[in-house]
Design an enzyme around this catalytic site. Structure first.
Site, PDB file in Angstrom:
ATOM      1  CG  ASP A  61      -1.822   1.192   1.312  1.00  0.00           C
ATOM      2  OD1 ASP A  61      -1.732   2.090   0.444  1.00  0.00           O
ATOM      3  OD2 ASP A  61      -2.640   1.247   2.254  1.00  0.00           O
ATOM      4  CB  VAL A  62       1.891   3.675  -2.642  1.00  0.00           C
ATOM      5  CG1 VAL A  62       2.331   2.618  -3.648  1.00  0.00           C
ATOM      6  CG2 VAL A  62       0.553   4.289  -3.030  1.00  0.00           C
ATOM      7  CG  ASN A  88       1.017   3.422 -12.791  1.00  0.00           C
ATOM      8  OD1 ASN A  88       0.611   4.146 -13.699  1.00  0.00           O
ATOM      9  ND2 ASN A  88       0.305   2.395 -12.333  1.00  0.00           N
ATOM     10  CE1 TYR A 155      -5.746  11.112 -11.049  1.00  0.00           C
ATOM     11  CE2 TYR A 155      -6.077  12.847 -12.672  1.00  0.00           C
ATOM     12  CZ  TYR A 155      -5.538  11.620 -12.317  1.00  0.00           C
ATOM     13  OH  TYR A 155      -4.790  10.910 -13.229  1.00  0.00           O
ATOM     14  CE  LYS A 159      -2.157  11.687 -11.024  1.00  0.00           C
ATOM     15  NZ  LYS A 159      -1.121  10.627 -10.875  1.00  0.00           N
TER      16      LYS A 159
END
Length: 250
Positions: A61-62, A88, A155, A159
């Site tokens: 789990d990042v 990613n 989001y 980003k």
């Protein structure tokens, strides 16, 4: 110093159980890399790995620092070094600034930004301390790193932040021969973009179908970036469906 061939290179791909992560991991394996496949769903990672002996399945789990540390410790124990991190993994939770829940904001930030930071930090530490020193990190940005879609506040914010992370890693990494670049993708055909055929909201309020392109071209672009010698770097690469509503007005 002569560059290593694909068969001698070690990579980690996060979010490797589906979508772009799977396509990128498969391309790296096809090019002879040894690849650690990271993600939360072990069954999906095993589907990506298939019977390839160069694939190492590492559920992770990042967003969890201990899990990320264990991922890179596993890679170090198995292969002794790391040449490439493809950062990613990410989530896309819709919502406007007026209605997005704090929980969804935090989940998006934890995965898309903090998760990338944690993986990059562990990768850089490994690359810094190995012999020969150095390696490459490729962050998956998005065209949302340039412009938002409607109802995408979390989001889009993450980003944009990934772009700052990429630049900072590039600068700090110079001391340890670590190169860092970012690939910004628009409308690659994956499970995530299937809904575009039915129509998605536009800036002017309309609901329109959008074109997509073969995700294999993203994998090819990553292979190109990864294949450069460490004295050369693609800092930013943008790849989109040619006629998607990104460039221009409308």
């Amino acid at each position: 110093m002569q560059e290593k061939t694909g068969s001698e290179k070690i990579a980690v791909v996060t979010g490797a159980g589906s979508g772009l992560g799977r396509r990128i991991a498969e391309a790296l394996l096809g090019a002879g890399y040894r690849v650690a496949l990271a993600g939360r769903r072990e069954d999906a990672l095993r589907e990506t790995a298939g019977s390839d002996a160069n694939a190492l399945v590492v559920p992770a789990d990042v967003a969890d620092p201990a899990s990320v540390e264990a991922l890179f410790s596993t890679v170090r124990s198995a292969w002794g070094r790391l040449d490439l991190l493809v950062n990613n993994a990410g989530v896309s939770l819709g919502g406007t600034i007026a209605d997005l829940s704090v929980e969804d904001w935090r989940r998006t930030v934890d995965t898309n930004l903090t998760g990338m930071f944690l993986c990059a930090q562990q990768a850089v530490r490994l690359m810094r301390d190995q012999d020969p020193r150095g390696g490459r990190i490729i962050n998956n940005g998005s065209i949302s790193a340039h412009a938002p879609r409607p109802a995408s506040v979390a989001y889009t914010a993450t980003k944009h932040a990934v772009t700052g992370l990429t630049r900072s890693i590039s600068l700090d990494g110079r001391a340890w021969n670590v190169a860092c670049g970012q690939i910004d993708i628009g409308n690659a055909a994956t499970e995530m973009t299937e809904r575009m055929a039915a129509g998605i909201p536009q800036a002017d309020g309309r609901l329109l179908a959008e074109p997509t392109f073969d995700a294999g071209h993203v994998a090819d672009a990553v292979l190109y970036m990864a294949g450069l010698p460490l004295d050369a770097n693609v800092q930013f690469l943008t790849i989109t469906a040619t006629t998607m509503p990104f460039i221009g007005r409308g």
